[in-house]
Motif scaffolding. Structure first.
Motif, PDB file in Angstrom:
ATOM      1  N   ILE A 113       0.816  -1.218   0.000  1.00  0.00           N
ATOM      2  CA  ILE A 113       0.000   0.000   0.000  1.00  0.00           C
ATOM      3  C   ILE A 113       0.850   1.269   0.000  1.00  0.00           C
ATOM      4  O   ILE A 113       0.656   2.176  -0.820  1.00  0.00           O
ATOM      5  N   ASN A 114       1.805   1.380   0.906  1.00  0.00           N
ATOM      6  CA  ASN A 114       2.543   2.636   1.048  1.00  0.00           C
ATOM      7  C   ASN A 114       3.388   2.961  -0.175  1.00  0.00           C
ATOM      8  O   ASN A 114       3.344   4.082  -0.689  1.00  0.00           O
ATOM      9  N   LYS A 115       4.171   2.007  -0.643  1.00  0.00           N
ATOM     10  CA  LYS A 115       5.048   2.293  -1.785  1.00  0.00           C
ATOM     11  C   LYS A 115       4.242   2.641  -3.031  1.00  0.00           C
ATOM     12  O   LYS A 115       4.599   3.548  -3.791  1.00  0.00           O
ATOM     13  N   ASN A 116       3.150   1.936  -3.270  1.00  0.00           N
ATOM     14  CA  ASN A 116       2.307   2.239  -4.431  1.00  0.00           C
ATOM     15  C   ASN A 116       1.667   3.615  -4.301  1.00  0.00           C
ATOM     16  O   ASN A 116       1.609   4.380  -5.274  1.00  0.00           O
ATOM     17  N   SER A 117       1.188   3.936  -3.109  1.00  0.00           N
ATOM     18  CA  SER A 117       0.566   5.246  -2.891  1.00  0.00           C
ATOM     19  C   SER A 117       1.577   6.369  -3.074  1.00  0.00           C
ATOM     20  O   SER A 117       1.304   7.374  -3.754  1.00  0.00           O
ATOM     21  N   LYS A 118       2.754   6.217  -2.469  1.00  0.00           N
ATOM     22  CA  LYS A 118       3.776   7.251  -2.573  1.00  0.00           C
ATOM     23  C   LYS A 118       4.244   7.412  -4.018  1.00  0.00           C
ATOM     24  O   LYS A 118       4.518   8.529  -4.476  1.00  0.00           O
ATOM     25  N   TYR A 119       4.359   6.315  -4.748  1.00  0.00           N
ATOM     26  CA  TYR A 119       4.747   6.409  -6.155  1.00  0.00           C
ATOM     27  C   TYR A 119       3.761   7.274  -6.926  1.00  0.00           C
ATOM     28  O   TYR A 119       4.147   8.186  -7.659  1.00  0.00           O
ATOM     29  N   LEU A 120       2.480   6.998  -6.757  1.00  0.00           N
ATOM     30  CA  LEU A 120       1.449   7.759  -7.463  1.00  0.00           C
ATOM     31  C   LEU A 120       1.482   9.237  -7.071  1.00  0.00           C
ATOM     32  O   LEU A 120       1.369  10.126  -7.925  1.00  0.00           O
ATOM     33  N   LEU A 121       1.634   9.510  -5.785  1.00  0.00           N
ATOM     34  CA  LEU A 121       1.626  10.889  -5.301  1.00  0.00           C
ATOM     35  C   LEU A 121       2.855  11.666  -5.755  1.00  0.00           C
ATOM     36  O   LEU A 121       2.761  12.840  -6.143  1.00  0.00           O
ATOM     37  N   LEU A 122       4.016  11.025  -5.727  1.00  0.00           N
ATOM     38  CA  LEU A 122       5.245  11.691  -6.150  1.00  0.00           C
ATOM     39  C   LEU A 122       5.245  11.934  -7.654  1.00  0.00           C
ATOM     40  O   LEU A 122       5.635  13.008  -8.121  1.00  0.00           O
ATOM     41  N   GLU A 123       4.830  10.953  -8.414  1.00  0.00           N
ATOM     42  CA  GLU A 123       4.729  11.122  -9.865  1.00  0.00           C
ATOM     43  C   GLU A 123       3.773  12.261 -10.210  1.00  0.00           C
ATOM     44  O   GLU A 123       4.046  13.101 -11.078  1.00  0.00           O
ATOM     45  N   PHE A 124       2.654  12.309  -9.504  1.00  0.00           N
ATOM     46  CA  PHE A 124       1.646  13.338  -9.726  1.00  0.00           C
ATOM     47  C   PHE A 124       2.192  14.727  -9.394  1.00  0.00           C
ATOM     48  O   PHE A 124       2.089  15.666 -10.182  1.00  0.00           O
ATOM     49  N   ALA A 125       2.827  14.850  -8.218  1.00  0.00           N
ATOM     50  CA  ALA A 125       3.307  16.158  -7.762  1.00  0.00           C
ATOM     51  C   ALA A 125       4.490  16.662  -8.584  1.00  0.00           C
ATOM     52  O   ALA A 125       4.528  17.832  -8.987  1.00  0.00           O
ATOM     53  N   LEU A 126       5.455  15.794  -8.833  1.00  0.00           N
ATOM     54  CA  LEU A 126       6.714  16.224  -9.439  1.00  0.00           C
ATOM     55  C   LEU A 126       6.679  16.238 -10.965  1.00  0.00           C
ATOM     56  O   LEU A 126       7.405  17.015 -11.591  1.00  0.00           O
ATOM     57  N   GLU A 127       5.843  15.406 -11.559  1.00  0.00           N
ATOM     58  CA  GLU A 127       5.790  15.355 -13.021  1.00  0.00           C
ATOM     59  C   GLU A 127       4.563  16.069 -13.591  1.00  0.00           C
ATOM     60  O   GLU A 127       4.672  16.913 -14.472  1.00  0.00           O
ATOM     61  N   GLN A 128       3.396  15.745 -13.062  1.00  0.00           N
ATOM     62  CA  GLN A 128       2.176  16.293 -13.653  1.00  0.00           C
ATOM     63  C   GLN A 128       1.856  17.708 -13.149  1.00  0.00           C
ATOM     64  O   GLN A 128       1.425  18.559 -13.925  1.00  0.00           O
ATOM     65  N   LEU A 129       2.054  17.945 -11.858  1.00  0.00           N
ATOM     66  CA  LEU A 129       1.707  19.257 -11.295  1.00  0.00           C
ATOM     67  C   LEU A 129       2.843  20.262 -11.358  1.00  0.00           C
ATOM     68  O   LEU A 129       2.624  21.460 -11.189  1.00  0.00           O
ATOM     69  N   GLY A 130       4.058  19.788 -11.551  1.00  0.00           N
ATOM     70  CA  GLY A 130       5.177  20.698 -11.740  1.00  0.00           C
ATOM     71  C   GLY A 130       5.850  21.209 -10.484  1.00  0.00           C
ATOM     72  O   GLY A 130       6.558  22.227 -10.528  1.00  0.00           O
ATOM     73  N   TYR A 131       5.684  20.517  -9.352  1.00  0.00           N
ATOM     74  CA  TYR A 131       6.390  20.928  -8.144  1.00  0.00           C
ATOM     75  C   TYR A 131       7.845  20.495  -8.228  1.00  0.00           C
ATOM     76  O   TYR A 131       8.196  19.541  -8.933  1.00  0.00           O
ATOM     77  N   GLU A 132       8.694  21.221  -7.497  1.00  0.00           N
ATOM     78  CA  GLU A 132      10.139  20.974  -7.551  1.00  0.00           C
ATOM     79  C   GLU A 132      10.661  20.198  -6.348  1.00  0.00           C
ATOM     80  O   GLU A 132      11.750  19.626  -6.410  1.00  0.00           O
ATOM     81  N   ARG A 133       9.896  20.193  -5.267  1.00  0.00           N
ATOM     82  CA  ARG A 133      10.354  19.551  -4.033  1.00  0.00           C
ATOM     83  C   ARG A 133       9.164  19.033  -3.256  1.00  0.00           C
ATOM     84  O   ARG A 133       8.171  19.741  -3.080  1.00  0.00           O
ATOM     85  N   VAL A 134       9.259  17.801  -2.796  1.00  0.00           N
ATOM     86  CA  VAL A 134       8.260  17.217  -1.901  1.00  0.00           C
ATOM     87  C   VAL A 134       8.967  16.884  -0.595  1.00  0.00           C
ATOM     88  O   VAL A 134       9.949  16.140  -0.588  1.00  0.00           O
ATOM     89  N   ALA A 135       8.476  17.457   0.496  1.00  0.00           N
ATOM     90  CA  ALA A 135       9.094  17.242   1.800  1.00  0.00           C
ATOM     91  C   ALA A 135       8.225  16.326   2.661  1.00  0.00           C
ATOM     92  O   ALA A 135       7.019  16.199   2.440  1.00  0.00           O
ATOM     93  N   PHE A 136       8.869  15.713   3.629  1.00  0.00           N
ATOM     94  CA  PHE A 136       8.221  14.803   4.565  1.00  0.00           C
ATOM     95  C   PHE A 136       8.729  15.135   5.967  1.00  0.00           C
ATOM     96  O   PHE A 136       9.902  15.469   6.139  1.00  0.00           O
ATOM     97  N   LYS A 137       7.867  15.004   6.963  1.00  0.00           N
ATOM     98  CA  LYS A 137       8.283  15.170   8.354  1.00  0.00           C
ATOM     99  C   LYS A 137       7.744  14.003   9.172  1.00  0.00           C
ATOM    100  O   LYS A 137       6.692  13.433   8.852  1.00  0.00           O
TER     101      LYS A 137
END
Length: 199
Positions: A113-137
């Motif tokens: 679940i986690n790796k698949n979800s994070k893959y989709l979210l990172l691909e979406f944010a960094l490739e499709q939406l055009g963000y340059e950095r995704v941070a985690f805390k």
């Protein structure tokens, strides 16, 4: 950049992420009532019926305020809602955001679940939406969460000392990690895809 008016659906063959809505309360309630330790590291968790109602209400309000975009996570193989995650601290000017407030039911932790979800979210944010950095805390004591972040390719940046508090009101240090667009494109994406394919 993210369009808060749009209902995004992210999916592959194993998971589906869609915006959290009020009607999700019934499907999430079992985690709030029966798996209370899920929320130990989160001061704003959804433990108990009243807290879950507030959690959903706040999430929906924050989307309207354009500060958070909250997803529910659905296990497609089991046809079951298994948790939630979100984009927050979204900055449309600097093209940065944070990915977090992630939780899953116990049976779905340390699974695909986690790796698949994070893959989709990172691909979406960094490739499709055009963000340059995704941070985690994460709470520095939450080793499970930190290990999960590192396993998907996050780079540790440092520790914010005495920065927040946990569910019991104790002051905590937060570890900060991130993935940059170049890192994602150059190696993190392919490495994460390989790990997903092994499961």
């Amino acid at each position: 950049m993210i369009d808060f008016q749009k209902d995004y659906i992210l999916e592959n063959d194993k998971v589906l992420l869609r915006p959290l809505v009020e009607n999700d309360f019934d499907q999430l309630l079992r985690y709030s009532l029966n798996e209370l330790d899920i929320w130990d590291f989160n001061a704003f968790g959804a433990n108990g019926e009243d807290n879950l109602r507030q959690y959903i209400k706040t999430a929906i309000e924050n989307r309207k305020k354009q500060t958070d975009y909250v997803f529910v996570v659905i296990d497609k193989l089991q046809n079951k809602m298994v948790g939630s995650t979100r984009f927050y601290l979204i900055n449309q000017v600097t093209k940065t955001l944070e990915l977090g407030y992630t939780w899953y039911g116990k049976d779905h932790q340390e699974t695909y679940i986690n790796k698949n979800s994070k893959y989709l979210l990172l691909e979406f944010a960094l490739e499709q939406l055009g963000y340059e950095r995704v941070a985690f805390k994460a709470n520095i004591a939450n080793k499970r969460s930190i290990n999960a972040m590192k396993s998907i390719g996050c780079v540790e940046e440092g520790v914010l000392r005495n920065f927040s508090f946990d569910a019991k009101g104790n002051r905590i240090d937060l570890i900060v990690l991130s993935i940059l667009k170049d890192e994602w494109i150059n190696n993190v994406k392919s490495n994460l895809q390989e790990k997903i394919n092994r499961k």
